[in-house]
Design an enzyme around this catalytic site. Structure first.
Site, PDB file in Angstrom:
ATOM      1  N   THR B 469       0.803  -1.216   0.000  1.00 35.43           N
ATOM      2  CA  THR B 469       0.000   0.000   0.000  1.00 35.43           C
ATOM      3  C   THR B 469       0.837   1.268   0.000  1.00 35.43           C
ATOM      4  O   THR B 469       0.334   2.332  -0.321  1.00 35.43           O
ATOM      5  CB  THR B 469      -0.880  -0.025   1.254  1.00 35.43           C
ATOM      6  OG1 THR B 469      -0.094  -0.579   2.328  1.00 35.43           O
ATOM      7  CG2 THR B 469      -2.076  -0.910   1.052  1.00 35.43           C
ATOM      8  N   GLY B 510      -6.220   1.770   6.717  1.00 34.66           N
ATOM      9  CA  GLY B 510      -4.834   1.815   7.149  1.00 34.66           C
ATOM     10  C   GLY B 510      -4.153   3.151   6.952  1.00 34.66           C
ATOM     11  O   GLY B 510      -3.551   3.704   7.879  1.00 34.66           O
ATOM     12  N   ALA B 511      -4.219   3.686   5.756  1.00 33.34           N
ATOM     13  CA  ALA B 511      -3.438   4.886   5.438  1.00 33.34           C
ATOM     14  C   ALA B 511      -3.857   6.058   6.310  1.00 33.34           C
ATOM     15  O   ALA B 511      -3.029   6.710   6.952  1.00 33.34           O
ATOM     16  CB  ALA B 511      -3.592   5.234   3.964  1.00 33.34           C
ATOM     17  N   ARG B 614      -8.010  13.749   1.098  1.00 30.15           N
ATOM     18  CA  ARG B 614      -6.643  14.117   0.705  1.00 30.15           C
ATOM     19  C   ARG B 614      -5.886  12.868   0.265  1.00 30.15           C
ATOM     20  O   ARG B 614      -5.953  11.829   0.923  1.00 30.15           O
ATOM     21  CB  ARG B 614      -5.942  14.771   1.887  1.00 30.15           C
ATOM     22  CG  ARG B 614      -4.480  15.088   1.646  1.00 30.15           C
ATOM     23  CD  ARG B 614      -3.897  15.871   2.805  1.00 30.15           C
ATOM     24  NE  ARG B 614      -4.301  17.270   2.740  1.00 30.15           N
ATOM     25  CZ  ARG B 614      -4.382  18.078   3.805  1.00 30.15           C
ATOM     26  NH1 ARG B 614      -4.101  17.611   5.015  1.00 30.15           N
ATOM     27  NH2 ARG B 614      -4.737  19.336   3.664  1.00 30.15           N
ATOM     28  N   ILE B 615      -5.161  12.978  -0.813  1.00 27.16           N
ATOM     29  CA  ILE B 615      -4.363  11.856  -1.302  1.00 27.16           C
ATOM     30  C   ILE B 615      -2.943  12.043  -0.765  1.00 27.16           C
ATOM     31  O   ILE B 615      -2.260  13.012  -1.091  1.00 27.16           O
ATOM     32  CB  ILE B 615      -4.390  11.813  -2.840  1.00 27.16           C
ATOM     33  CG1 ILE B 615      -5.832  11.615  -3.345  1.00 27.16           C
ATOM     34  CG2 ILE B 615      -3.483  10.695  -3.353  1.00 27.16           C
ATOM     35  CD1 ILE B 615      -6.535  10.368  -2.818  1.00 27.16           C
ATOM     36  N   LYS B 687      -8.824   9.792   3.234  1.00 25.51           N
ATOM     37  CA  LYS B 687      -9.636   8.583   3.383  1.00 25.51           C
ATOM     38  C   LYS B 687      -8.946   7.461   2.614  1.00 25.51           C
ATOM     39  O   LYS B 687      -7.859   7.641   2.078  1.00 25.51           O
ATOM     40  CB  LYS B 687     -11.065   8.840   2.866  1.00 25.51           C
ATOM     41  CG  LYS B 687     -11.802   9.856   3.742  1.00 25.51           C
ATOM     42  CD  LYS B 687     -13.249  10.076   3.359  1.00 25.51           C
ATOM     43  CE  LYS B 687     -13.417  11.076   2.248  1.00 25.51           C
ATOM     44  NZ  LYS B 687     -14.801  11.601   2.134  1.00 25.51           N
ATOM     45  N   VAL B 689      -8.313   4.497  -0.367  1.00 25.26           N
ATOM     46  CA  VAL B 689      -8.572   4.315  -1.795  1.00 25.26           C
ATOM     47  C   VAL B 689      -8.409   2.861  -2.244  1.00 25.26           C
ATOM     48  O   VAL B 689      -8.863   2.492  -3.309  1.00 25.26           O
ATOM     49  CB  VAL B 689      -7.642   5.188  -2.674  1.00 25.26           C
ATOM     50  CG1 VAL B 689      -7.932   6.644  -2.467  1.00 25.26           C
ATOM     51  CG2 VAL B 689      -6.169   4.884  -2.412  1.00 25.26           C
ATOM     52  N   GLU B 691      -9.636   0.017  -1.525  1.00 27.35           N
ATOM     53  CA  GLU B 691     -10.804  -0.812  -1.816  1.00 27.35           C
ATOM     54  C   GLU B 691     -11.753  -0.097  -2.766  1.00 27.35           C
ATOM     55  O   GLU B 691     -12.391  -0.721  -3.615  1.00 27.35           O
ATOM     56  CB  GLU B 691     -11.510  -1.183  -0.510  1.00 27.35           C
ATOM     57  CG  GLU B 691     -10.586  -1.995   0.376  1.00 27.35           C
ATOM     58  CD  GLU B 691     -11.240  -2.605   1.589  1.00 27.35           C
ATOM     59  OE1 GLU B 691     -10.824  -3.706   1.982  1.00 27.35           O
ATOM     60  OE2 GLU B 691     -12.147  -1.992   2.170  1.00 27.35           O
TER      61      GLU B 691
END
Lengths: 212, 731, 316
Positions: B469, B510-511, B614-615, B687, B689, B691
């Site tokens: 990930t 997780g992230a 936010r990525i 948030k 991504v 899944e």
């Protein structure tokens, strides 16, 4: 016998084997190996592999695959065991210039062969251009299939240059073009469940100097 | 740190490091073959022996007798462990079936023995020498047959109802009432489940491939009935999981039992042909969807029922989850029904619930659009909702589904899409499909420890895992941003149960959760540095390796001059998830070509537009999404664990039989992330991504196939045999 | 995998003698199928005779036309040979449709012919299988049979032969050249090389004890358009659901053989004659007497449609 345990270098393997020469003396390459010690101990044989440029003499149960010889005896664990049945490509190494599945070949069948593993292509501080391209294009995720992908990718570009045809070559009587369509077909023996294919194609295209 | 009010401005908002497309910091190790996976750790307390696991040859029954004597006498064998000599074994909290079977057998290939020998070759051949006599019991293996009297699921999976669904559906001028099926699927991660176990006295250390270190360590102690403090689980690199490594599996137990019996470290990897039935899978579903709409496309009734099966005590595949939240509609119902099946244990696989649920729902929406004569993008847009349709007082924290659909349509050239069966290029029938992507955002408590060394190096320690990930990298980015240091000044250590407990890798939580936990620890470190330097009060700024307070400035390293500073904190989430529905959104666009002679479907173009807060790292996030899109293509076109309903097992239990996509199946993939930051979810405003990228892909492919052929296949995977005879005569 | 002793053969005849006289002996060349099966103890040799050092790795012209392919020529080299690509395009196409690049680099011509079935019940030692364990029954019948055979099968076995290469060789009328322990050699027409299961599905070829393949002879090039069309669920690295090898002349006449449908490459000479009449006529003749199962009945439709695709391609 098995190799001594521990993080031993390939040179140590050589030493270990030399010390064991009295036992191994009769087990020349290719001879039928008979059990020693225990009456029912499995047959062993000696084999010398040239792994990443270094000669390594091993005394192995004849059943040992090249993959397990590399991982469990030479302690080069970069080559991965994903399926052990030729169904995934994670174990791909380059033997005498050709990529093969190291899980489906016996180590004792490789006397004198030159084996290049991922560790031999480049090192973390001196990456092979294909390794660097994988980092740059994020051509991996979990990293487990990655050594096999990279070994395959390096060999695939050579295969296209050498004119080996593929399933997507439109006219097999002519050389194959260096395209990502050709690369995708030829890389199909290396499964990536994380699904990095699109990025791997871009990494390969960059190394090949063609448009993705 | 408690997160119970929306995040204000914080150091992450600078986005100097976070949000940048940094290449992976673990990349050189991975591409060089030097990242150690579970089976590869060399620093062990003794020379390891090799364990080979034996699985049950029957799906259900009892072991009448077992003869291990030949195996025990085989060359090199050190120990053979079965239920007879394993000692007391319990079931872990997260398991449905026992990880060591016998005398009772609960599923095919349930582990019943481990043979430990000096070499792998010896262990494998001795394992074949165990003779077992079974009393075979009749089992239930057929979902369609068991569906008839499957009861409603209970608890959080219980049926839901709003308004008068039956009345509204009956009155709807346009109706869809269809049944869709999705098959059992296998995670098929590339690294098999693998563990090295070593005992030192009564202390057990396992190097194991595991997504959730604390769950794994806890269940290991529970299963072996030993104190949790005696267990250490180490999992720094995980070769893929997709939910298959969320829980303790038989490799850990069999290695631990083998090591105890052998009195030395033991290595166990599950053989690939064993994985399909020994480990977990995504359960098959049968889904009935009823949609009622007015002529203008307004949904008035939404009904979704799903049937799945599991072992006694297991749970349902919650395929109706997204249907509660995806579209507006005054009258609605969902129901999950759970049959008892004696197939191997069903459990979470990437986007459990939504992945198969959207395969059905988003095909039904496509069918409704066609019936209405309406563009399927438009149908989805006009039924958007900004509140939880079951509880309208709950708004979404942020919801940009419409933008995903509209921007995607624009970029993909959706306007060029024609009516079904109208586009042909040579032997290929061409079609385009769309589907909405939806997956809830989950947050989990997550902790981290941060160290500042006298040289200014920041070290992060947490039991969080990186399963591909990009955790190593986003953790480093988070620490670098918070502490105002370059990435090279951050060291990240993951996957060790001796580190603070994190969210772990699952449910796409997780992230966001783990970086938020690290954020909390870094806030504490910042305070400790300021205190140590005697700066303050006043707002501290950390940048370029320095801390500024007012006009005072110092290198942060100087704060650790007298010794390393170590702090630890965690993030805990309050009720913002209750007040606001937190979800992630996207739109998938797919173009396929179907061979009009053979019916083979191949994907030609793919685009995903995602709205997921936010990525944190666009490179790693994009990889998550393209990988999920690839898995979605597999689910649409080829993946199916085939059930033998007589013997009760998955027949195609290796990577030759269970086909997943290969390079040649996947075209260049495009991913667009909307520029978002969701202040209700965490200080990171991010948030998940991983899944989301899978959700809806299968339906987008299926809808594209329908658009290409004019033949609707509702039974996944859409293999050629299911539409071949409807593609028109060829001579 | 059971223990085995290992030796390198000194000559082809020596290998054949050793194979005939050493209990539990098997030849090993590429090993890609044999080792796969040995790991699962589906194959349990106690002695392996490594034939890789015996030469037999050349492709040479035959006097009067044709090519002789050494038994140990690797699939990659056979596919890449300029003469094969020019005159036997169907063979190159079939080879590159099979397996993966890595496997083709190792797999040999003889080994490809001797591949064993991919029937999932053959591969699972807990299941009855008459091919693996004669007399134990066939779990595939009544089970998951989507990949399995629709013709040439029996009530004892419905397995298919998995090779692509052999299907092309069948359409090319190749012959398999062997040496026996007594030193005599013979040529077996490929049509007779693979046997149908009947009540003895464990017998798969016409080879006698110890008999070893030394080469495969291709007759003179027959011209025409060479096509190999392989149909599968994923785009590459999968066994055929159905494959069609065809060599078709300008006049529409030619030869056609199918893979993925039978225990051997499936060709019916009478069907060749019907090629000018279209795919339905050809398929009806090829599949006269077919015994499909519920899961694989689609193969009859698929075969006809794939033949149609091949005929269209030949015409184009």
């Amino acid at each position: 016998m098995t190799e001594g345990y521990g993080a031993i270098s390939r040179r140590d393997v050589l030493k270990t084997s030399a010390a064991g020469a009295a036992i191994a003396g009769s087990l020349g390459p290719g001879n039928v190996a008979m059990a020693q010690g225990q009456a029912d101990a499995p047959p062993h044989a000696a084999v010398t592999l040239k792994v990443n440029g270094e000669s390594t003499r091993l005394e192995l149960d004849t059943r040992t695959t090249l993959l397990d010889a590399l991982r469990e005896h030479v302690k080069l664990t970069g080559t991965k065991k994903g399926c052990d049945h030729g169904q995934c490509g994670a174990c791909t190494v380059i033997v005498n210039g050709r990529r093969i599945n190291s899980c489906l070949t016996l180590a004792v069948m490789h006397e004198g062969d030159e084996v290049t593993t991922i560790e031999g292509l480049g090192s973390p501080d001196n990456l092979h251009p294909m390794q660097a391209a994988f980092v740059e294009h994020d051509g991996y995720q979990c990293g487990y299939c990655t050594p096999g992908q990279i070994c395959s990718a390096v060999a695939v570009l050579e295969e296209i240059r050498a004119g080996v045809p593929s399933h997507v070559t439109a006219d097999v009587s002519k050389p194959s073009p260096m395209t990502t369509t050709e690369m995708r077909e030829r890389m199909s023996g290396n499964i990536c469940r994380c699904g990095a294919y699109s990025n791997i194609a871009e990494a390969m295209a960059q190394v090949a100097g063609v448009k993705a | 740190m408690k997160f119970d009010t929306p995040a204000g401005t914080n150091p992450i908002d600078r986005m100097k490091v976070v949000g940048q497309p940094t290449t992976r910091i673990d990349g050189p190790l991975k591409v060089g073959g030097h990242a150690p996976y579970a089976y590869e750790h060399q620093e062990l307390p003794g020379k390891p022996a090799y364990g080979y696991v034996v699985g049950s040859a029957v799906a259900k029954g009892t072991i009448r007798s077992m003869d291990t004597s030949r195996a025990e006498r085989a060359p090199g064998v050190v120990a053979v462990v079965t239920h007879r000599n394993a000692g007391k074994i319990a079931k872990g909290n997260f398991n449905t079936a026992m990880l060591l079977g016998g005398p009772k057998i609960q599923h095919y290939h349930q582990a019943i023995a481990v043979v430990v020998a000096e070499t792998f070759e010896q262990a494998r051949s001795a394992a074949a020498l165990i003779d077992v006599d079974y009393a075979r019991d009749r089992g239930a293996f057929d979902l369609a047959a068991a569906k008839v009297d499957a009861p409603d699921a209970t608890g959080s999976d219980a049926p839901t109802a709003v308004g008068d669904f039956a009345g509204a559906f009956a009155a709807a001028p346009v109706q869809i009432d269809q049944t869709y099926t999705t098959p059992d699927q296998s995670h098929a991660m590339m690294e098999p489940h693998a563990t090295i176990a070593a005992w030192e006295g009564d202390k057990l250390t396992v190097w194991s491939a595991n997504q959730m270190v604390a769950w794994g360590a806890g269940d290991l102690a529970r299963t072996l009935q030993i104190p949790p403090e005696n267990v250490r689980l180490i999992s720094p690199y995980v070769g893929g999981g997709f939910g298959g490594k969320l829980f303790l599996r038989s490799d850990v137990i069999m290695a631990s039992l083998g090591a105890k019996a052998a009195k030395r470290p033991v290595k166990v990897a599950l053989p690939r042909p064993f994985m399909g039935n020994n480990t977990t899978h995504r359960p098959a579903t049968i889904q009935r969807i009823r949609l009622g709409a007015t002529q203008d496309g307004t949904l008035t009734a939404i009904g979704h029922e799903s049937w799945s099966g599991d072992l006694e005590g297991g749970g349902p595949e919650s395929a109706t989850q997204q249907t509660k939240l995806l579209y507006a509609g005054a009258n609605r119902m969902t129901a999950l029904r759970l049959a008892v099946l004696d197939l191997p244990e069903g459990n979470a696989m990437r986007a459990p619930g939504e992945a198969p649920g959207l395969m059905a729902l988003e095909m039904a929406v496509d069918e409704l659009a066609e019936k209405l004569g309406m563009d399927p993008v438009k149908l989805r847009v006009i039924n958007d909702t900004q509140v939880d349709p079951e509880k309208p007082e709950r708004p979404f924290s942020q919801r940009n589904l419409v933008r995903c659909l509209e921007e995607g349509a624009e970029r993909f050239g959706w306007a060029r899409r024609k009516a079904p069966g109208q586009v042909q290029e040579g032997r290929w029938l061409i079609g385009m499909g769309v589907a909405a992507a939806f997956r809830n955002n989950l947050n989990m408590k997550s902790g981290a420890r941060v160290r500042l060394s006298p040289s200014g190096q920041v070290t992060v320690e947490t039991d969080m895992t990186d399963i591909g990930t990009g955790t190593y990298t986003i953790m480093a980015q988070t620490a670098a941003e918070m502490m105002g240091v370059p990435l090279a000044k951050v060291t990240v250590k993951l996957g060790d149960s001796s580190f603070p407990v994190s969210a772990g890798s699952g449910g796409q939580w997780g992230a966001n959760s783990s970086t938020a936990g690290l954020y909390a620890a870094c806030v504490k470190l910042r305070e400790a540095i300021v205190a140590k330097l005697g700066f303050g009060p006043g707002e501290a700024t950390f940048e370029n390796g320095q801390v500024h307070v007012g006009n005072r400035v110092a290198d942060i390293a100087s704060a650790a001059k007298g010794g390393e500073i170590v702090v630890e904190d965690s993030i805990e989430f309050g009720d913002l998830g209750k007040k606001f529905q937190q979800s992630t959104f996207g739109a998938h666009f797919v173009e396929v070509a179907v061979d009009r002679y053979t019916g083979e479907a191949r994907v030609r173009r793919m685009l995903a537009v995602c709205a997921a807060g936010r990525i944190l790292n666009p490179t790693a996030a994009r990889s998550q999404v393209i990988g999920a899109m690839t898995m979605g293509v597999g689910g649409a076109l080829m993946e199916e664990l085939a059930v033998d309903k007589r013997f009760g097992f998955f027949v195609n239990h290796d990577l030759a039989g269970y086909e997943v996509p290969v390079h040649a199946d996947i075209p260049h993939q495009e991913v667009v992330f909307l520029d978002e930051a969701d202040d209700k979810v965490s200080p990171m405003k991010a948030k998940g991504v991983g899944e989301l990228g899978l959700c809806g892909v299968g339906a987008a492919v299926a809808n594209a196939i329908y658009n290409a052929t004019g033949v609707r296949v509702r039974d996944y995977p859409i293999t050629l045999d299911k539409h071949l005879d409807k593609l028109g005569e060829v001579v | 995998m059971r223990p085995f002793t290992y030796e390198r053969a000194k000559s082809a005849q020596d290998a054949a003698v050793k194979a005939a006289t050493t209990p539990g002996a098997r030849f090993i060349a590429g090993g890609t199928n044999l080792l796969d099966l040995m790991k699962l103890e589906i194959e349990t040799p106690t002695h392996l005779i490594d034939v890789n050092g015996l030469g037999m790795d050349r492709i040479e012209p035959i006097d009067g036309g044709g090519l002789r392919i050494g038994a140990l020529v690797r699939n990659t080299d056979l596919a890449a040979d300029a003469r094969v690509r020019k005159d036997y395009g169907v063979l190159t196409r079939a080879l590159v449709a099979g397996a993966s690049g890595q496997l083709r680099n190792k797999a040999t011509t003889a080994g490809n012919l001797l591949q064993r079935t991919r029937c999932p019940y053959f591969y699972d030692v807990n299941m009855p299988c008459n091919k693996r364990k004669p007399g134990s029954g066939c779990a595939a019948i009544g089970g998951f049979s989507r990949q399995l055979g629709v013709i040439g099968t029996s009530d004892a076995c419905i397995a298919t032969h998995p090779s692509d290469m052999a299907v092309a060789m069948r359409v090319l009328d190749a012959s398999v050249e062997t040496i026996r322990p007594d030193g005599t050699t013979r040529a077996i027409p490929i049509a007779d090389f693979h046997t149908l299961p009947g009540q003895t599905p464990h017998v798969e070829t016409a080879l006698e004890k110890g008999e070893m393949i030394i080469s495969v002879a291709l007759p003179k090039p027959r011209g025409g358009t060479h096509i190999y069309r392989k149909v599968r669920d994923r785009a590459s690295y999968a066994f055929a659901l159905v494959s069609v090898a065809a060599v078709i002349g300008k006049d529409g006449k030619g030869a056609v053989a199918l893979g993925g449908v039978a225990p051997k490459p499936w060709r019916v000479e009478g069907a060749d004659a019907l090629l000018p009449n279209g795919s339905k006529a050809v398929a009806d003749r090829l599949f006269a007497g077919a015994a499909p199962r519920e899961d694989n009945a689609f193969k009859l439709t698929l075969a006809q449609r794939t033949i149609a695709a091949v005929l269209a391609e030949a015409k184009a």
